[in-house]
Write an enzyme that holds these catalytic residues in place. Sequence first.
Site, PDB file in Angstrom:
ATOM      1  N   GLU A 261      13.633 -13.162 -19.411  1.00 30.91           N
ATOM      2  CA  GLU A 261      14.926 -13.108 -20.104  1.00 30.91           C
ATOM      3  C   GLU A 261      15.455 -11.682 -20.235  1.00 30.91           C
ATOM      4  OE1 GLU A 261      12.385 -15.074 -21.124  1.00 30.91           O
ATOM      5  OE2 GLU A 261      13.219 -17.101 -21.190  1.00 30.91           O
TER       6      GLU A 261
ATOM      7  N   ASN B 181       7.915 -13.761 -21.197  1.00 25.59           N
ATOM      8  CA  ASN B 181       8.852 -14.688 -21.820  1.00 25.59           C
ATOM      9  C   ASN B 181       9.361 -14.073 -23.115  1.00 25.59           C
ATOM     10  OD1 ASN B 181       9.982 -17.526 -21.689  1.00 25.59           O
ATOM     11  ND2 ASN B 181       9.200 -17.485 -23.785  1.00 25.59           N
TER      12      ASN B 181
ATOM     13  N   ASP C 158      18.152 -26.086 -40.483  1.00 24.95           N
ATOM     14  CA  ASP C 158      18.511 -25.745 -39.108  1.00 24.95           C
ATOM     15  C   ASP C 158      20.027 -25.770 -38.909  1.00 24.95           C
ATOM     16  OD1 ASP C 158      18.306 -25.264 -36.281  1.00 24.95           O
ATOM     17  OD2 ASP C 158      16.279 -26.036 -36.372  1.00 24.95           O
TER      18      ASP C 158
HETATM   19 MN    MN Z   1      11.684 -18.494 -21.101  1.00 19.53          MN
END
Ligand code: MN
Length: 424
Positions: A195, A132, A244
């Site tokens: 990814e 990941n 953010d």
């Molecule tokens: Mn992922």
Amino acid sequence: MTGLRALLEGALVVEEEVSQDFEAARVLQSNRDRTVLFRHIRGHTMPVVGNLCPTRERLCSALGTTREGYLGHVAAALERPVEPAVREGGSCQEVTLGSLGDLPILRHFEGDGGRYITSGIVIARDEELGRNASVHRLMVSGQKRLRIRMVERHLYEYYKRAEARGEALEVAVAVGIHPAVLYAASYPAPIGYDEFRLAGGLLGRPLELVRCKTVGLEVPREAEIIIEGRIPPGRLEDEGPFVDVTGTYDIVRHQPYIEATKITCRRDALYQALLPSSPEHRLLMGMPRECGIYTSVSKVAKVRNVCLTEGSCSWLHGAVSIEKATEEDGKRAIMAALEGHKSMKHVVVVDSDIDVFDPQALEFAIATRFQADRDAVILPNRKGSSLDPSAGKGALTTKVGLDATKPLDREKEYELARIPEKKA
Ligand code: MN
């Protein structure tokens, strides 16, 4: 090149010395549409680059596409992902650094909890789920310690699985990577999807990796900086506050931390800054979600384009243009769009003659093709975005869809007048 250096051309070069605390952030904010290279950060030899992809055009170009071709380009990359390739040795391991203090990590806003790495992708592995890669903000809290905000998504699941075994989760943080890799790590793919395969699909060639020195992971070999480490199980510390995407402060939470085991970089490494709430931050967060909206609306209507608008921080407002075939298409598209991006609060659906990237054109569609009693969809008490300060407890919000498409049977009344080219 799969590094970020190809994108430095045309950057605004700042020669005077600036501080990593606020000063660099201030320059990035006042040059929000331009790439900025800081040659001299006080107390450091490593230069800093920021605003690397500050416009939609720049990010699309780095991904190998255009504004118009973007949705199709990502769809093709997802359909034809490219496996990464492990190589021996990489420039990202040329130099070993002693501590995080050797990196010119920025402090951005007045009330931030500390200095934050904001452009790092965190790589982890799970025996069943595989690799990941995801983007997390990382708050410096010691010479070798980074507190990590883990939203309950994939990395959190990896961490919890390691914790259940009583083990630390091995991670590696790559800072200063090609925008296609950063984009891929931001993409909301299903858990278990590597990814790096999407990054390869976008780049049209395998992403080259190199093995880490102290953990059983591989990292992009052209990265500028690599931080290897472990997240110990069940140990939490205060993380935040942090600004953010909306430019407002996110709260302090108990979060895990990374204990660094090795920090390496290129001999001439650049540190990549990413200013929170900047256009670059918003595009990297929002643009992958446009693909989700596209996929969802494509199931009910023919979609021309999708935009999460700049004014909504590329997060809360969507515009979708469709080739309307039946009278119901507009409202169906509204429901599907909200399904495709759960944080979206307001969505406007327009005809394909309206440019979704042009705020004036969108307002024109609402002004001339929309009647609230007939064309609005209002959905109270829905789960929205925790980043929206106006949302209620548990991010409950009222969602609104505007069907600003022309009625099919009144085409003539909506026809836009033209001036003939030749004399009559
Ligand atoms: Mn992922």
